[in-house]
Each structure stands twice: as structure tokens, then as C-alpha cells.
Design an enzyme around this catalytic site. Structure first.
Site, PDB file in Angstrom:
ATOM      1  N   GLY A   1     -18.881   3.343  -2.911  1.00 27.84           N
ATOM      2  CA  GLY A   1     -20.254   3.510  -2.447  1.00 27.84           C
ATOM      3  C   GLY A   1     -21.231   3.875  -3.561  1.00 27.84           C
TER       4      GLY A   1
ATOM      5  CE  LYS B   1      -4.502   0.732   0.269  1.00 24.40           C
ATOM      6  NZ  LYS B   1      -5.512  -0.269  -0.103  1.00 24.40           N
TER       7      LYS B   1
ATOM      8  N   GLY C   1     -20.419   6.462   2.630  1.00 20.21           N
ATOM      9  CA  GLY C   1     -19.346   6.697   1.655  1.00 20.21           C
ATOM     10  C   GLY C   1     -19.933   6.723   0.257  1.00 20.21           C
ATOM     11  CE1 TYR C   2     -24.347   7.066  -3.294  1.00 16.68           C
ATOM     12  CE2 TYR C   2     -23.851   8.924  -4.747  1.00 16.68           C
ATOM     13  CZ  TYR C   2     -24.626   7.815  -4.435  1.00 16.68           C
ATOM     14  OH  TYR C   2     -25.670   7.450  -5.247  1.00 16.68           O
ATOM     15  N   GLY C   3     -17.946   7.592  -2.646  1.00 12.17           N
ATOM     16  CA  GLY C   3     -16.856   7.718  -3.613  1.00 12.17           C
ATOM     17  C   GLY C   3     -17.004   6.623  -4.649  1.00 12.17           C
ATOM     18  CG  ASN C   4     -14.352   3.816  -7.710  1.00 17.25           C
ATOM     19  OD1 ASN C   4     -15.030   3.946  -8.723  1.00 17.25           O
ATOM     20  ND2 ASN C   4     -13.550   2.795  -7.516  1.00 17.25           N
TER      21      ASN C   4
HETATM   22  N1  GLU Z   1      -7.287   0.063  -3.331  1.00 21.29           N
HETATM   23  C1  GLU Z   1      -8.018  -1.110  -3.660  1.00 21.29           C
HETATM   24  C2  GLU Z   1      -8.074  -2.057  -2.477  1.00 21.29           C
HETATM   25  O1  GLU Z   1      -7.883  -1.648  -1.352  1.00 21.29           O
HETATM   26  C3  GLU Z   1      -7.510  -1.772  -4.939  1.00 21.29           C
HETATM   27  C4  GLU Z   1      -6.095  -2.258  -4.911  1.00 21.29           C
HETATM   28  C5  GLU Z   1      -5.605  -2.775  -6.238  1.00 21.29           C
HETATM   29  O2  GLU Z   1      -6.356  -2.814  -7.188  1.00 21.29           O
HETATM   30  O3  GLU Z   1      -4.422  -3.138  -6.283  1.00 21.29           O
HETATM   31  O4  GLU Z   1      -8.375  -3.207  -2.615  1.00 21.29           O
END
Ligand code: GLU
Length: 405
Positions: free
Chosen positions: A213, A96, A208-211
Site C-alpha cells: 500500500g 505458501k 493497507g499501508y505495508g509494503n
Molecule cells: N508474497 C507475494 C505474493 O503473494 C510474493 C511471492 C513471491 O515473490 O514469491 O505474491
């Protein structure tokens, strides 16, 4: 996260050393880099990339932009990626990244310069065979395109496989923007099948209303006929017992920047939305929103975690005791990384699938993973999170053991 791995490791009979390895990130990069701001001043930003585990394949995980990013959060998020890729059984590990910033108060130019400089700083540890970032909170196709371009410029050739969640024109996969929500809705469908819930007309609340939600609202309404009665974003929430239509709420959000003040709705706070009497609750915002303090007041029958880590360790036990079926993040929101994996595969062999193919393969992956977790849940008579960890920790431990130290 560490408590979960300890618990699963002990049940699986793993030795203390193996458990310790699986709790620790393999590599962490801290970067401090300058960005020229629009007013001519120079600001130094702090960012991270944590690579947790690559026993099963290259590191994989998103990059988030948020004022509350800190190293411990990124560590936990990186390890959740390890368990997530293992739960859905894709040949990738966990990582991450994050930058401490408030993109809502920055111009597009500032965000672009910050993104490119961060990409160049972390370019020493990412790459199509090493570590493949993706979108997370407050990042999307635009940022992925800049990172891909910066990395490719450094290498001197086009490297689409260095990152996923790209725009389609640059090698992005069809179906990736809605993938996390689609996977979430598939998980809810599987849970409903097993618990005898009819999703048609079932009431839903979404925090949550982003990508994640917003697309979950669209898909659960369109594909299952469920009735979404409340939604919220970082500025506040809205409720209407008669139901909120996705097309109208989304148009309002695009026009005003928030779901707040949607005509015909009543306001509700981001805390109260979690406690509504609904069939399905979808926490799709940030971590630690359901804690020991409010877990006893959650009335939903199913809680599907679109966000990473919305429920704390203590809250989980309370909800399990109260009969709330929690679909854990490492299963319920794994649709995003699953289609990221498909995108990376398509980039690597330079041959692209139709949206139908992507969605069918995603459905298959989530349905199989759900069954694997459900079987564990029945076998060990434990909640779905414990079950998913048993499955994931075992898969990672087996891979590590076969490789040897
Ligand atoms: N950020 C997303 C997650 O937490 C996607 C991660 C990804 O596609 O590598 O699962």
C-alpha cells in the site's frame, strides 16, 4: 479459490479429474517447533508450508506471520500463487508458508529465533530447484536474510537462490521492494488506458499501508499525478479530500507507527475507506474485506487488488454487475513474484541487472499479461477475474497434460 477453478475448468471443458488435481495442493508440511522467548520460557509455534502445484516450474510463494494464519488460508494462498505465476507466464508454480504468531508483540530476537527454527524445519522441502519462498504479510528482507543464512548453513555453502526478497547485499534484486506496488500501478495504468480514465488528478483510496500500500501511494502519486485522498493501516485510516502527500504520510507513519492522527486529516475506519467515492480503490491489506455485504456500496470505478483475495466470490459478481472494474490479485499484485523470479534468475547465473532493466522487464511482463487477460475478458464477455483464471488454469492444465500423470 476452489469455486473459481471449477468455474474456469468447466468453461474450458476440462475433465473433472483434471479440475480436482488443480484444486488440491500437492504437498503440505505442518511444523510445530520450540522457540526460546526473551523471558526465558519456551513457546511452541505452529507453521505451515503448502506446495500447491509445480507443473510449470518449482514451487514459489511467500511466508506470512500473522495471528490469523491457518492451514486453509495457506492452502488458498498457495494456489493463488499457482494461478499468479501462470497469469504472468513465468516458469514457476505455487506455494505458501505461514506461522501463527503476532510479530508486532515479539522482540527482534524472538522473531529471529522463530524464523531460523521454522527455516530449518521447512528446509527439507525448500531449495533453489524445489521451492523458493519470499516475503508476504509481516515479513521482509530481514527474515529472508535469516532464512537464506539458516538454509546455507545447513547445506554448507552459500545458497542465495533458495529465497527471494533478500536484501541487495545478499543477492536481492534491485526493484524488488517496490515490485508488487509497481506491478499494481502498471495494471491500473493499463486499465485506465482501456477505460478512458485520466490518472492525472484521479482520486485514490488505499486500504493497507505495508509494503504494498505505501509504495503504491508513492508510485501512483509520483508517476501518474493521481490524488490519494485516503489511506489506512491495521490501526485505522485517514482521509483528506484535498489529497495526502506520500512523503508526509510516510514520515508520520515512521515516526508514530501508524498513519492515524496525520495532521489535517479526518479519521476513517478500515471498512468505510472501501466505500469512498473515488476513481481507484486499492485494497492492499488482507483477504475477504469486500464481501456480499459491502460490495454493493463500492463506488470506485477500478478496484486494483494489491492484497491476495480481498474480494469474495459473491462480491465479485455484485461488483461486475455494478460496473466496477476489478483487477484481480493474480494479475494486479503479480509484480512481486515477477521480480522474485528475476531475482532467482540473477542468483542462478550470478549476474545482476540494473534497476532500470528490472523495472522495464517488469513493465513488459505486466503489460503483456494485462493484454492476455483483457483479450480473454472480451472474448468470453466475463469479468477480469474469470478471464485471468481461464488463462491461468488453461496454462497449468496444458502443462500437466503434456507431462502426463
Ligand atoms: N508474497 C507475494 C505474493 O503473494 C510474493 C511471492 C513471491 O515473490 O514469491 O505474491
Amino acid at each position: 479459490m476452489k469455486k473459481m477453478v471449477d468455474k474456469a475448468g468447466k468453461t474450458l471443458g476440462l475433465d473433472a479429474g483434471t479440475i480436482e488435481v488443480m484444486k488440491s495442493p500437492k504437498r503440505e508440511l505442518h511444523v510445530h517447533f520450540p522457540v526460546k522467548m526473551d523471558d526465558g520460557t519456551t513457546k511452541v509455534f505452529n507453521g505451515y508450508r503448502v506446495q500447491h502445484n509445480d507443473a510449470r516450474g518449482p514451487f514459489k510463494g511467500g511466508i506470512r506471520y500473522h495471528p490469523q494464519v491457518d492451514i486453509d488460508e495457506v492452502r488458498a494462498l498457495s494456489s493463488w500463487m499457482t494461478w499468479k505465476t501462470a497469469t504472468v507466464d513465468i516458469p514457476l508454480g505455487g506455494a505458501k508458508g505461514g506461522i501463527i504468531c503476532d510479530p508486532k508483540k515479539m522482540s527482534v530476537g524472538e522473531i529471529e529465533r522463530m524464523t531460523r527454527r521454522y527455516a530449518s524445519e521447512i528446509s527439507i522441502i525448500i531449495g533453489p530447484e524445489k521451492d523458493i519462498p519470499a516475503p508476504d504479510v509481516n515479513t521482509g528482507g530481514k527474515e529472508m536474510a535469516w532464512i537464506m543464512d539458516t538454509f546455507s548453513t545447513l547445506k554448507g555453502y552459500n545458497c542465495p537462490g533458495v529465497i527471494t526478497g533478500k536484501p541487495r547485499e545478499l543477492g536481492g534484486s534491485l526493484g524488488r521492494p517496490e515490485a508488487t506496488s509497481r506491478g499494481l500501478v502498471f495494471s491500473v495504468r493499463e486499465a485506465a488506458k482501456r477505460t478512458g480514465m485520466n490518472l492525472k488528478g484521479a482520486t485514490v483510496a488505499i486500504q493497507g499501508y505495508g509494503n504494498v500500500g505505501a509504495f503504491a501511494h508513492k508510485l501512483i502519486e509520483r508517476d501518474f499525478g493521481s490524488k490519494v485522498i485516503a489511506v489506512s493501516d491495521s490501526q485505522g485510516g485517514i482521509v483528506n479530500e484535498k489529497g495526502l502527500k506520500y512523503d508526509d504520510v510516510w514520515a508520520h507513519k515512521v515516526k508514530t507507527g501508524s498513519v492515524k492522527n496525520f495532521p489535517g486529516s479526518k479519521p476513517i475506519s478500515n471498512e468505510d475507506i472501501l466505500e469512498l467515492k473515488v476513481d481507484v480503490l486499492l485494497p492492499c491489506a488482507l483477504e475477504n474485506v469486500i464481501t456480499k455485504d459491502n460490495a454493493g456500496r463500492i463506488k470506485a470505478k477500478i478496484s486494483g487488488e494489491g492484497a491476495n483475495g480481498p474480494t469474495t466470490f459473491e462480491a465479485d459478481a455484485i461488483m461486475w454487475k455494478n460496473g466496477v472494474l476489478v483487477l484481480p490479485d493474480i494479475l494486479a499484485n503479480a509484480g512481486g513474484v515477477t521480480v522474485s523470479y528475476f531475482e532467482w534468475v540473477q542468483n542462478n547465473y550470478n549476474y545482476y541487472w540494473t534497476e532500470e532493466e528490472v523495472n522495464q522487464r517488469l513493465d513488459h511482463k505486466i503489460t503483456v499479461a494485462f493484454k492476455d487477460v483483457w483479450d480473454m475478458h472480451e472474448k468470453y464477455k466475463c469479468n477480469m477475474r474469470d478471464a485471468a483464471y481461464l488463462l491461468a488454469v488453461k496454462r497449468v492444465a496444458d502443462a500437466a497434460k503434456l507431462r502426463g500423470l
